[in-house]
Design an enzyme around this catalytic site. Structure first.
Site, PDB file in Angstrom:
ATOM      1  N   LYS A  22     -48.227 -37.492  15.486  1.00  7.56           N
ATOM      2  CA  LYS A  22     -47.707 -37.494  16.862  1.00  7.56           C
ATOM      3  C   LYS A  22     -48.685 -36.799  17.803  1.00  7.56           C
ATOM      4  CE  LYS A  22     -44.653 -34.158  18.075  1.00  7.56           C
ATOM      5  NZ  LYS A  22     -44.944 -33.323  19.252  1.00  7.56           N
ATOM      6  N   ASN A  23     -49.155 -35.603  17.392  1.00  6.51           N
ATOM      7  CA  ASN A  23     -49.937 -34.795  18.320  1.00  6.51           C
ATOM      8  C   ASN A  23     -51.373 -35.285  18.504  1.00  6.51           C
ATOM      9  OD1 ASN A  23     -47.669 -33.356  18.749  1.00  6.51           O
ATOM     10  ND2 ASN A  23     -48.309 -31.517  17.637  1.00  6.51           N
ATOM     11  N   CYS A 126     -39.945 -24.404  27.832  1.00  3.63           N
ATOM     12  CA  CYS A 126     -39.169 -25.180  26.884  1.00  3.63           C
ATOM     13  C   CYS A 126     -38.569 -24.210  25.895  1.00  3.63           C
ATOM     14  CB  CYS A 126     -40.013 -26.239  26.208  1.00  3.63           C
ATOM     15  SG  CYS A 126     -41.123 -25.569  25.003  1.00  3.63           S
ATOM     16  N   ARG A 131     -44.622 -21.228  27.990  1.00  2.00           N
ATOM     17  CA  ARG A 131     -45.669 -22.253  27.948  1.00  2.00           C
ATOM     18  C   ARG A 131     -46.271 -22.569  29.319  1.00  2.00           C
ATOM     19  NH1 ARG A 131     -43.776 -26.827  23.753  1.00  2.00           N
ATOM     20  NH2 ARG A 131     -45.993 -27.102  23.421  1.00  2.00           N
ATOM     21  N   ASP A 316     -46.429 -24.948  13.830  1.00  2.00           N
ATOM     22  CA  ASP A 316     -45.522 -26.086  13.671  1.00  2.00           C
ATOM     23  C   ASP A 316     -44.948 -26.199  12.254  1.00  2.00           C
ATOM     24  OD1 ASP A 316     -45.863 -26.764  16.302  1.00  2.00           O
ATOM     25  OD2 ASP A 316     -47.327 -28.348  15.927  1.00  2.00           O
ATOM     26  N   ARG A 408     -37.843 -37.049  17.975  1.00  2.00           N
ATOM     27  CA  ARG A 408     -39.042 -36.900  18.805  1.00  2.00           C
ATOM     28  C   ARG A 408     -40.299 -36.892  17.946  1.00  2.00           C
ATOM     29  NH1 ARG A 408     -38.923 -32.289  23.132  1.00  2.00           N
ATOM     30  NH2 ARG A 408     -40.879 -33.361  23.451  1.00  2.00           N
TER      31      ARG A 408
END
Ligand code: EPU
Length: 430
Positions: A22-23, A126, A131, A316, A408
């Protein structure tokens, strides 16, 4: 809202295909803004965040075509996206879209580099921390962008184009590195980025930019030297495998016991996390097609970990490791150094019977003999999947609410796990 039901206690056996990262997929899609030509991305994961970014890019005028899913073929290869930003019709990224996904803020650099102007909503905080975006703005200012903030929007202007500059990041930021790297490829002259993020996803984006005609030295290191070009071209690039998905499934196998090959996984993308896993007593080995994780009856040993930018232990995977440590032999200390508020999973893990004490940025986890299933709530992407791991270990039934967080960032999570013997199912809301 959908929920996930898990009945714990099953061992995992078999193989799990690892999706594209994803990233990496997100900034790679954003790179399409840098050229009029077609950028083809293979192995794009089918995720809510990817689909949302596709909407944002279409809003800027990017044409996106998705190839039909291959039949047969390599099971871990995802979809192929063709992105063409021939004309950028809109240089504004609105609040309604950017506020739903932080990474969409990264369109700022490419848009101002190509169009001389960009107006992008501030992403806001978030669940995992405040952030800020100061490093992104600092970097783009070094490239000559004039930046003001008005009514919640960042307005960046460079009517005569960006010019190369020297960007020294005081702390490592993945997003700010992406933003400045993307912008620098179209700036006049040389840009030097120091203390750049070394995450493999940054390297993947840089490699794609090179295929598009960019000149970048130092890929994979913390010093990137970019010679700007007047224009970039189209390219074909395959998104690298998702190291966080790899680590998550690896921890799940260690948690339940079992023997699983993570197909398409690349060990060098998460060496630190897999070495950590090996010290807990799981076995980690390379196979021809991926990475094999085994744990057969031996007890889980506690480990102490501090999250760090790559090549350190990734933030993560912090929640997933914590879930594993709830059942370890002894006491584990986990320190979160990247985000100030990334411990929302602690209270949910406690609902399953975990013994965790929090002091500032440090969690102390005393392994317990058993977890008991319970209803829990997903709070952010990685926290949610730590609850899946805990649910797989727990006795009885765990119901996870608010699973849209999982969608997500994890492709076909229930399917991948249930194929290996996990008792996990989605209960659709409607
Ligand atoms: N920071 C600043 N100022 C800035 C930018 C960042 O102070 O201008 C701080 C952040 O507040 C944080 C630290 O620097 O404390 C690192 O943040 P970074 O910018 O590296 O994070 P990011 O780019 O916003 C990406 C990933 C995150 C991952 C972090 C760290 C994507 C789309 N997101 O976020 O992934 O946790 O790097 O590795 O690549 C996830 O996938 O669940 C996720 C949150």
């Amino acid at each position: 809202m959908d929920r996930i039901k898990i009945t714990g206690g099953a061992r995992l056996e078999g193989s799990i295909p690892i999706s594209g990262a994803k990233n990496a997929a997100l900034p790679l899609m954003i790179a399409s803004l840098l050229t009029e030509d077609r950028l083809t991305l293979k192995n794009v994961p089918n995720l809510a965040d990817v689909n949302l970014l596709a909407r944002i890019l279409r809003n800027h005028g990017v044409d996106l075509a998705v190839d039909g899913k291959r039949s047969g073929g390599t099971p871990h290869l995802g979809e192929t996206f063709h992105l063409t930003a021939r004309d950028i019709s809109d240089t504004t990224a609105p609040y309604e879209l950017v506020s739903r996904m932080r990474a969409s803020f990264w369109v700022l650099g490419p848009l101002v580099a190509r169009m001389g102007v960009a107006k992008v909503s501030l992403p806001g905080g978030c669940a995992i921390g405040t952030r800020p975006v100061d490093l992104h703005l600092m970097g783009l200012r070094e490239l000559g962008a004039e930046i003001e903030i008005d009514a919640g929007y960042v307005i960046a202007k460079a009517p005569k184009g960006l010019v190369g500059g020297h960007v020294l990041f005081p702390t490592v930021s993945v997003g700010a590195t992406h933003n400045v790297l993307l912008a620098a490829t179209l700036a006049k002259g040389e840009t030097l980025i120091e203390n750049a993020a070394r995450e493999p996803e940054v390297g993947d984006v840089a490699s794609c930019l090179v295929k598009m005609g960019a000149e970048i030295e130092g890929i994979g290191t913390s010093t990137l030297r970019i010679q700007g070009k007047p224009r970039l071209e189209g390219a074909v690039h395959t998104v690298l495998p998702d190291r966080i998905e790899t680590g998550t499934f690896a921890f799940a196998v260690a948690a339940t016991g079992g023997d699983v090959v993570l197909e398409g996984a690349r060990r060098e993308l998460l060496r630190n996390a897999l070495d950590t896993l090996a010290t807990t007593g799981a076995s980690v080995s390379d196979t021809e097609t991926g990475v094999r994780i085994q744990r057969n009856g031996n007890r889980l040993e506690a480990v102490d970990v501090e999250t760090q930018p790559f090549p350190g232990f990734p933030t993560d995977l912090q929640a997933q490791l914590m879930a594993l440590m709830t059942r370890a032999h002894g006491t584990s200390v986990i320190r979160e150094t990247i985000f100030e508020n990334r411990f929302m999973h602690v209270q949910e893990l406690a609902r399953l019977g975990a013994d965790i004490k929090l002091h500032g940025d440090t969690a102390t986890i005393k392994g317990v003999k058993a977890l008991r299933g319970a209803p829990v709530m997903a709070t952010d992407l990685r926290a949610s999947v730590s609850l899946v791991i805990a649910g797989l270990m727990a006795e009885g039934e765990t119901i996870i609410n608010r699973v849209y967080h999982l969608d997500r960032g994890f492709e076909r999570l229930e399917e991948k796990l249930s194929r290996c013997g996990a008792r996990i199912e989605r209960i659709s809301a409607g």
